[in-house]
Design a protein around this motif. Sequence first.
Motif, PDB file in Angstrom:
ATOM      1  N   THR A 223       0.828  -1.198   0.000  1.00 24.44           N
ATOM      2  CA  THR A 223       0.000   0.000   0.000  1.00 24.44           C
ATOM      3  C   THR A 223       0.867   1.254   0.000  1.00 24.44           C
ATOM      4  OG1 THR A 223      -1.711  -1.179   1.232  1.00 24.44           O
ATOM      5  CG2 THR A 223      -1.851   1.217   1.207  1.00 24.44           C
ATOM      6  N   LEU A 224       2.040   1.135   0.636  1.00 25.13           N
ATOM      7  CA  LEU A 224       3.002   2.229   0.674  1.00 25.13           C
ATOM      8  C   LEU A 224       4.372   1.666   0.361  1.00 25.13           C
ATOM      9  CD1 LEU A 224       3.472   5.256   1.380  1.00 25.13           C
ATOM     10  CD2 LEU A 224       3.995   4.501   3.712  1.00 25.13           C
ATOM     11  N   THR A 225       5.062   2.247  -0.604  1.00 24.92           N
ATOM     12  CA  THR A 225       6.382   1.772  -0.995  1.00 24.92           C
ATOM     13  C   THR A 225       7.380   2.926  -1.052  1.00 24.92           C
ATOM     14  OG1 THR A 225       6.072   2.079  -3.380  1.00 24.92           O
ATOM     15  CG2 THR A 225       5.316  -0.016  -2.434  1.00 24.92           C
ATOM     16  N   TYR A 226       8.641   2.556  -1.022  1.00 26.35           N
ATOM     17  CA  TYR A 226       9.711   3.556  -1.146  1.00 26.35           C
ATOM     18  C   TYR A 226       9.558   4.315  -2.463  1.00 26.35           C
ATOM     19  CZ  TYR A 226      14.424   5.439  -0.343  1.00 26.35           C
ATOM     20  OH  TYR A 226      15.492   6.273  -0.101  1.00 26.35           O
ATOM     21  N   ALA A 227       9.242   3.575  -3.530  1.00 25.68           N
ATOM     22  CA  ALA A 227       9.114   4.196  -4.851  1.00 25.68           C
ATOM     23  C   ALA A 227       7.986   5.218  -4.891  1.00 25.68           C
ATOM     24  CB  ALA A 227       8.887   3.125  -5.913  1.00 25.68           C
ATOM     25  N   MET A 228       6.893   4.944  -4.182  1.00 28.10           N
ATOM     26  CA  MET A 228       5.776   5.887  -4.157  1.00 28.10           C
ATOM     27  C   MET A 228       6.195   7.237  -3.586  1.00 28.10           C
ATOM     28  SD  MET A 228       2.595   3.587  -2.783  1.00 28.10           S
ATOM     29  CE  MET A 228       1.966   2.166  -3.692  1.00 28.10           C
TER      30      MET A 228
END
Length: 326
Positions: A223-228
């Motif tokens: 749901t939440l990533t470093y890339a986001m």
Amino acid sequence: MPYSHSSGRAPRGNVLEPSRSHHELPVVAPFRLDLTASALRRVRTNVVDVLTPDGEYLHAFAGAQGPLVARVSQVHPDALRVAIDGDVRDADERQRVLDLVRRTLGVDCDLTAFTRAASRLPWLAPLARRLRGIKPPRYRSLWEAFVNAVVFQQVSLHAATAVVKRLIMTFGTPAESGGTPLYIFPTIERVLSEPDETLRATGLSAAKIATLRRAGEAILSGTLTYAMIEERSSADAAALLRQIKGIGPWTATVILLRGFGRLDVFPMNDSGVARNLSLVAGGAPLDVDEVLATLGPQQGMLYFHLLLARLEMQGEVGSASTAPGG
């Protein structure tokens, strides 16, 4: 381009044998390893980011064949030497470690604009000259940034670092290189698998445990990533982080600054920053908004300069780390 040379035997357990690969990383000068590593670790009791008596910076990573330790030393004003201890059989894994070292120490950041802007502030200019060569350090992962930001919410530096240390030593993986002990930062899975009462024993409050569980679950689910975060502007990235209950404006800003090297943000309403600002400015009245406007898109470097100003007074800049039990 980094060069490499491999030799040595396989590690026995988590005690790593002498380095089997050596690499050189170019840096954007000016660069000072002692200043950058000191800003990264905050205190000498940090067991993840370690400075040796001879000025080497050490950090342990989880590798495919067991723990890996990067030993970083500054050999030239524009280059670092990185020795990787441990069983590295894959060139991609070796490059992953080197890329993390590069990002962690901010070696590619050009701070010319900050230096020029700081020279226009009479109270900041002397400090900026003394600290010339510091780069903006970064945590290695989104999870590590979350943990460090959440634990530091509304508590003193001393109290927060004690909690982080207990958390790491309880749930992290120990490693040793060249007689220096250190720890690999605990994984999300390891921390989230523990009951609340075990986590509370480290000093975490119920509210912070709940926030870390929500953050960890968001990362694990994708749901939440470093890339986001990387692909968004700082304002949009902060808004995304604040969607997690327990993450307010201050915490989101610290995650962006210390986890992503976003220098266009500055943690306002931080009592420690305010005290350090008063210390550096000598009590002179300051309009913080005007100061940040002067520093412009690299205003976040003021945070690291204020932190090092305090460490400088305590004689902890570049000082050797204490043993984990110390």
